[in-house]
Design a protein around this motif. Structure first.
Motif, short mmCIF file in Angstrom:
data_model
loop_
_atom_site.label_atom_id
_atom_site.label_comp_id
_atom_site.label_asym_id
_atom_site.label_seq_id
_atom_site.Cartn_x
_atom_site.Cartn_y
_atom_site.Cartn_z
N ILE A 34 0.75 -1.21 0.16
CA ILE A 34 -0.34 -0.21 -0.07
C ILE A 34 1.20 1.00 -0.24
CG2 ILE A 34 -1.82 0.93 1.26
CD1 ILE A 34 -2.83 -1.82 2.36
N ASP A 35 0.50 2.03 -1.14
CA ASP A 35 1.49 3.14 -1.44
C ASP A 35 3.26 2.49 -1.34
OD1 ASP A 35 -0.55 5.10 -1.47
OD2 ASP A 35 -0.41 5.35 -0.08
N CYS A 36 3.93 3.97 -1.88
CA CYS A 36 5.62 3.26 -2.71
C CYS A 36 5.79 4.62 -2.80
CB CYS A 36 5.43 2.28 -4.13
SG CYS A 36 6.33 1.97 -4.36
N PHE A 68 7.84 3.71 -7.04
CA PHE A 68 6.90 2.78 -8.01
C PHE A 68 7.97 3.43 -9.71
CE2 PHE A 68 3.26 2.15 -12.41
CZ PHE A 68 3.39 0.56 -11.20
N PRO A 69 8.74 3.95 -10.25
CA PRO A 69 9.01 3.75 -11.27
C PRO A 69 10.14 2.48 -11.16
CG PRO A 69 9.08 5.85 -11.16
CD PRO A 69 8.53 5.35 -9.59
N SER A 70 11.12 2.70 -10.23
CA SER A 70 11.94 2.18 -9.92
C SER A 70 11.52 0.44 -9.56
CB SER A 70 13.00 2.43 -8.05
OG SER A 70 13.56 3.50 -9.02
N LEU A 71 10.36 0.18 -9.08
CA LEU A 71 9.84 -1.19 -8.88
C LEU A 71 9.91 -1.90 -10.01
CD1 LEU A 71 8.36 -3.03 -6.48
CD2 LEU A 71 6.78 -1.22 -7.05
N GLU A 97 -1.16 7.55 -16.84
CA GLU A 97 -0.70 8.06 -17.27
C GLU A 97 0.20 9.28 -16.26
OE1 GLU A 97 -2.33 12.66 -18.86
OE2 GLU A 97 -3.96 11.07 -17.62
N ARG A 98 -0.49 8.82 -15.12
CA ARG A 98 1.15 10.08 -13.63
C ARG A 98 2.19 8.91 -13.80
NH1 ARG A 98 -1.86 13.85 -10.40
NH2 ARG A 98 0.39 13.60 -9.35
N LEU A 99 2.33 7.67 -12.99
CA LEU A 99 3.41 6.64 -13.11
C LEU A 99 3.46 6.51 -14.53
CD1 LEU A 99 2.56 5.53 -9.92
CD2 LEU A 99 2.81 7.74 -9.94
N GLY A 100 3.03 6.12 -15.47
CA GLY A 100 3.20 6.05 -16.55
C GLY A 100 4.44 7.27 -17.29
#
Length: 262
Positions: A34-36, A68-71, A97-100
């Protein structure tokens, strides 16, 4: 159902406490993250397989999502343990869209992470089964689309509730109803008076919500490194007479025993 606090520092990471990230372990299912926030992936590596976790986002502020990008890198390119199958990713409608966007190689492009996560946007009050856990999102008050979460294990009856980031709202009372553990933010410390509206909670407000919800134990989280956690707890104690715990990185909570696991 066990919950490990990977990090719970408010707004920014602290010296010994990464920003927001919580791991739920269910012995009969996969782990759920839950959350990152920043620093969470490093903590996750020590206790679980990042390539197999389900991912739930309360909202997309940096302190809750920027690892998340590192995950994604870990899950795609780890030489020995890359992701072998897609797991669930649930979050606000703009998550892909945001994390992509911040994961893409080129500005303006969107990294399609459907190779490793099956994304579904939250629908307010609509439960989703994540393996055998039932997760219900509750819309709360914050400057961006944000959800509190009620996580239930139908087999054992265990309940963990998480406020996400929110100002005071009755939605949190419903979310935390009879929870074994209510993880609630207390960013504003002793009082919300004079603070930015529509943002966060004080310890007293967290305590009031826990009391009205009939929560068994209140766990105060999202307290910034410049704030005094003991002051937030003292404020919560003016409203809630049950057990109150100040969340710390590495803390493990067992919903079956309603206790802290050392």
């Amino acid at each position: 159902m066990k919950l490990r606090i990977l990090g719970c520092s408010g707004s920014v990471g602290g010296p010994n406490n990464p920003a927001s990230g919580y791991l739920i372990h269910d012995v009969e299912g996969q782990d759920v993250l839950i959350d990152c926030g920043p620093g969470i992936l490093a903590e996750l590596q020590q206790v679980a397989d990042p390539s197999s976790v389900h991912m739930l986002f309360s909202h997309l502020h940096a302190d809750h999502c920027l690892d998340f990008p590192s995950l994604l890198v870990w899950r795609r390119y780890h030489p020995e343990r890359p992701s072998k199958a897609c797991t669930l990713c649930l979050g606000p409608v703009e998550t892909t869209e945001r994390l992509g966007g911040i994961s893409a190689d080129t500005y303006g492009e969107i990294d399609d992470f459907s190779d490793t996560f099956n994304f579904q946007p939250w629908q307010a009050y609509e439960p989703v089964f994540v393996d055998r856990l039932k997760v219900t999102p509750y819309p709360v008050i914050h400057p961006v689309e944000t959800y509190a979460m009620r996580i239930e294990c139908p087999k054992t009856g265990a309940i963990v509730a998480y406020s996400g980031d929110s100002a005071y709202t009755d939605e949190l009372i419903d979310c935390a109803r009879d929870a074994d553990f209510f993880l609630c933010e207390a960013t504003w410390g002793d009082t919300s008076e004079g603070k930015a509206p529509g943002m966060h909670l004080s310890g007293a407000e967290a305590g009031r919500i826990a009391k009205l919800a009939g929560a068994k134990t209140l766990v105060l989280v999202h307290i910034p490194p410049w704030a005094d956690a003991d002051v937030a707890k003292a404020s919560a104690e003016t409203e809630f007479d049950g057990p109150i715990i100040i969340g710390t990185a590495g803390m493990q909570l067992d919903s079956d025993t309603r206790g802290v696991v050392n």
